[in-house]
Design a protein around this motif. Structure first.
Motif, mmCIF file in Angstrom:
data_model
loop_
_atom_site.group_PDB
_atom_site.id
_atom_site.type_symbol
_atom_site.label_atom_id
_atom_site.label_comp_id
_atom_site.label_asym_id
_atom_site.label_seq_id
_atom_site.Cartn_x
_atom_site.Cartn_y
_atom_site.Cartn_z
ATOM 1 N N TYR A 6 -5.793 27.953 -37.791
ATOM 2 C CA TYR A 6 -5.200 26.841 -37.028
ATOM 3 C C TYR A 6 -6.243 26.254 -36.075
ATOM 4 O O TYR A 6 -6.409 25.030 -35.991
ATOM 5 N N LEU A 7 -6.978 27.124 -35.385
ATOM 6 C CA LEU A 7 -7.992 26.653 -34.429
ATOM 7 C C LEU A 7 -9.042 25.799 -35.135
ATOM 8 O O LEU A 7 -9.380 24.710 -34.667
ATOM 9 N N GLU A 8 -9.542 26.284 -36.267
ATOM 10 C CA GLU A 8 -10.596 25.505 -36.938
ATOM 11 C C GLU A 8 -10.054 24.184 -37.461
ATOM 12 O O GLU A 8 -10.733 23.150 -37.397
ATOM 13 N N MET A 9 -8.818 24.183 -37.949
ATOM 14 C CA MET A 9 -8.209 22.925 -38.411
ATOM 15 C C MET A 9 -8.094 21.932 -37.236
ATOM 16 O O MET A 9 -8.384 20.741 -37.388
ATOM 17 N N LEU A 10 -7.702 22.418 -36.081
ATOM 18 C CA LEU A 10 -7.593 21.539 -34.905
ATOM 19 C C LEU A 10 -8.945 20.958 -34.538
ATOM 20 O O LEU A 10 -9.077 19.758 -34.280
ATOM 21 N N VAL A 11 -9.956 21.830 -34.491
ATOM 22 C CA VAL A 11 -11.298 21.375 -34.117
ATOM 23 C C VAL A 11 -11.793 20.329 -35.116
ATOM 24 O O VAL A 11 -12.296 19.268 -34.735
ATOM 25 N N LEU A 12 -11.630 20.630 -36.404
ATOM 26 C CA LEU A 12 -12.134 19.710 -37.420
ATOM 27 C C LEU A 12 -11.473 18.332 -37.311
ATOM 28 O O LEU A 12 -12.127 17.303 -37.417
ATOM 29 N N LEU A 13 -10.161 18.313 -37.082
ATOM 30 C CA LEU A 13 -9.412 17.053 -37.171
ATOM 31 C C LEU A 13 -9.260 16.333 -35.830
ATOM 32 O O LEU A 13 -8.729 15.218 -35.792
ATOM 33 N N HIS A 14 -9.766 16.918 -34.726
ATOM 34 C CA HIS A 14 -9.375 16.412 -33.406
ATOM 35 C C HIS A 14 -9.801 14.982 -33.087
ATOM 36 O O HIS A 14 -9.152 14.308 -32.295
ATOM 37 N N SER B 292 6.343 22.956 -41.818
ATOM 38 C CA SER B 292 6.333 23.306 -40.399
ATOM 39 C C SER B 292 4.908 23.568 -39.903
ATOM 40 O O SER B 292 4.541 23.203 -38.785
ATOM 41 N N TYR B 293 4.080 24.176 -40.744
ATOM 42 C CA TYR B 293 2.691 24.440 -40.342
ATOM 43 C C TYR B 293 1.904 23.121 -40.261
ATOM 44 O O TYR B 293 1.104 22.905 -39.362
ATOM 45 N N ARG B 294 2.199 22.233 -41.214
ATOM 46 C CA ARG B 294 1.570 20.911 -41.225
ATOM 47 C C ARG B 294 1.922 20.163 -39.939
ATOM 48 O O ARG B 294 1.084 19.553 -39.292
ATOM 49 N N GLN B 295 3.187 20.262 -39.562
ATOM 50 C CA GLN B 295 3.681 19.605 -38.353
ATOM 51 C C GLN B 295 2.995 20.182 -37.107
ATOM 52 O O GLN B 295 2.630 19.460 -36.184
ATOM 53 N N ARG B 296 2.790 21.483 -37.143
ATOM 54 C CA ARG B 296 2.159 22.149 -36.004
ATOM 55 C C ARG B 296 0.721 21.648 -35.829
ATOM 56 O O ARG B 296 0.257 21.380 -34.712
ATOM 57 N N ILE B 297 -0.006 21.524 -36.933
ATOM 58 C CA ILE B 297 -1.381 21.033 -36.857
ATOM 59 C C ILE B 297 -1.394 19.579 -36.371
ATOM 60 O O ILE B 297 -2.171 19.208 -35.480
ATOM 61 N N SER B 298 -0.520 18.772 -36.923
ATOM 62 C CA SER B 298 -0.451 17.354 -36.564
ATOM 63 C C SER B 298 -0.177 17.187 -35.062
ATOM 64 O O SER B 298 -0.854 16.416 -34.370
ATOM 65 N N GLU B 299 0.786 17.947 -34.576
ATOM 66 C CA GLU B 299 1.155 17.908 -33.150
ATOM 67 C C GLU B 299 0.001 18.406 -32.277
ATOM 68 O O GLU B 299 -0.347 17.804 -31.266
ATOM 69 N N GLY B 300 -0.593 19.528 -32.703
ATOM 70 C CA GLY B 300 -1.701 20.125 -31.946
ATOM 71 C C GLY B 300 -2.877 19.173 -31.830
ATOM 72 O O GLY B 300 -3.462 19.017 -30.751
ATOM 73 N N VAL B 301 -3.212 18.511 -32.916
ATOM 74 C CA VAL B 301 -4.334 17.557 -32.908
ATOM 75 C C VAL B 301 -4.072 16.461 -31.880
ATOM 76 O O VAL B 301 -4.958 16.090 -31.104
ATOM 77 N N ARG B 302 -2.853 15.950 -31.853
ATOM 78 C CA ARG B 302 -2.524 14.874 -30.901
ATOM 79 C C ARG B 302 -2.636 15.352 -29.456
ATOM 80 O O ARG B 302 -2.989 14.580 -28.563
ATOM 81 N N GLN B 303 -2.343 16.634 -29.223
ATOM 82 C CA GLN B 303 -2.349 17.151 -27.849
ATOM 83 C C GLN B 303 -3.760 17.386 -27.302
ATOM 84 O O GLN B 303 -3.945 17.527 -26.103
ATOM 85 N N ILE B 304 -4.756 17.445 -28.188
ATOM 86 C CA ILE B 304 -6.105 17.780 -27.729
ATOM 87 C C ILE B 304 -6.726 16.669 -26.883
ATOM 88 O O ILE B 304 -7.470 16.941 -25.949
ATOM 89 N N SER B 305 -6.405 15.420 -27.161
ATOM 90 C CA SER B 305 -7.135 14.328 -26.503
ATOM 91 C C SER B 305 -6.912 14.316 -24.988
ATOM 92 O O SER B 305 -5.865 14.698 -24.480
#
Ligand code: ADP
Ligand code: NI
Length: 201
Positions: free
Chosen positions: A51-59, A86-99
């Motif tokens: 999950y962490l690497e997916m967030l970093v890659l897509l942020h 649900s996992y897809r949704q979690r990544i999508s949400e997480g990416v948006r929260q990083i900014s």
């Protein structure tokens, strides 16, 4: 598809997306953020590394400054991956929260992995690399170092409005430790720059 295959597919997608960016947001930024994130995650327990690497890659893929308005490149790409909704949704949400924008607009509890990715991203905006990136960003947009017709569109203003305060926004203990020297360097650079502009040095 194994997690490593998903990560490899994502790395390729992100590298292609970022190839047209100015050098302040090229793929080397993602590599440095990943290295920072690993250094932070190594000091913590309970971190989902995939999950962490997916967030970093897509942020930065749908960053308002870099992507077309209303782009949904992250969600469109996630649809192509064999992940549960649900996992897809979690990544999508997480990416948006990083900014930083999301952080300042809406303070909210975030996943540990989002906090790590955020700290890792902000570490890359301070220190010597942060100085370099701020000038690359400004240069690519024709912004003045200081003064100019619009005082708010200068690199110096960006230091004052955002970069100098960024280290105080970090939340992980390791991130804060890593930020100390970078913050001191950033501040010293800023002071020296101001002194030279004023003709004091
Ligand atoms: P985030 O991804 O956390 O939203 P930004 O994309 O705003 O952060 O910033 C990422 C990088 O771009 C940083 O290194 C930052 O200094 C630089 N940058 C963003 N806006 C400006 C600006 N107006 N002037 C100079 N540099 C900028
Ligand atoms: Ni970033």
């Amino acid at each position: 598809m194994k997690n490593e295959e998903i990560l490899q597919k994502t790395r390729t997608f992100v590298e292609t997306c970022m190839s047209g960016n100015d050098p302040s947001h090229d793929f080397s930024h993602v590599r440095r953020v990943f290295d920072n994130a690993v250094r932070i995650a190594d000091t913590m327990t309970g971190c989902d590394r995939f999950y962490l690497e997916m967030l970093v890659l897509l942020h930065d893929i749908d960053d308002r400054k870099l992507a077309a308005a209303g782009a949904h490149r992250v969600d469109d790409f996630l649809e192509t991956l064999p992940l549960s909704p649900s996992y897809r949704q979690r990544i999508s949400e997480g990416v948006r929260q990083i900014s930083y924008h999301a952080y300042t607009q809406k303070p909210q509890r975030v996943d540990l992995e989002v906090a790590i990715a955020r700290d890792a991203d902000w570490l890359d905006a301070i220190g010597a690399i942060g100085v370099a990136r701020a000038f690359l960003y400004s240069g690519a947009r024709g912004h003045a170092i200081y003064g100019g017709p619009d005082e708010t569109a200068t690199t110096l203003h960006h230091f004052e409005e955002k970069l100098l305060g960024l280290s105080r926004c970090l939340v992980t203990e390791q991130g804060k430790r890593m930020a100390e020297e970078r913050q001191a360097y950033l501040y010293a650079f800023y002071q020296r720059l101001c002194a030279e502009i004023k003709g004091e040095r």
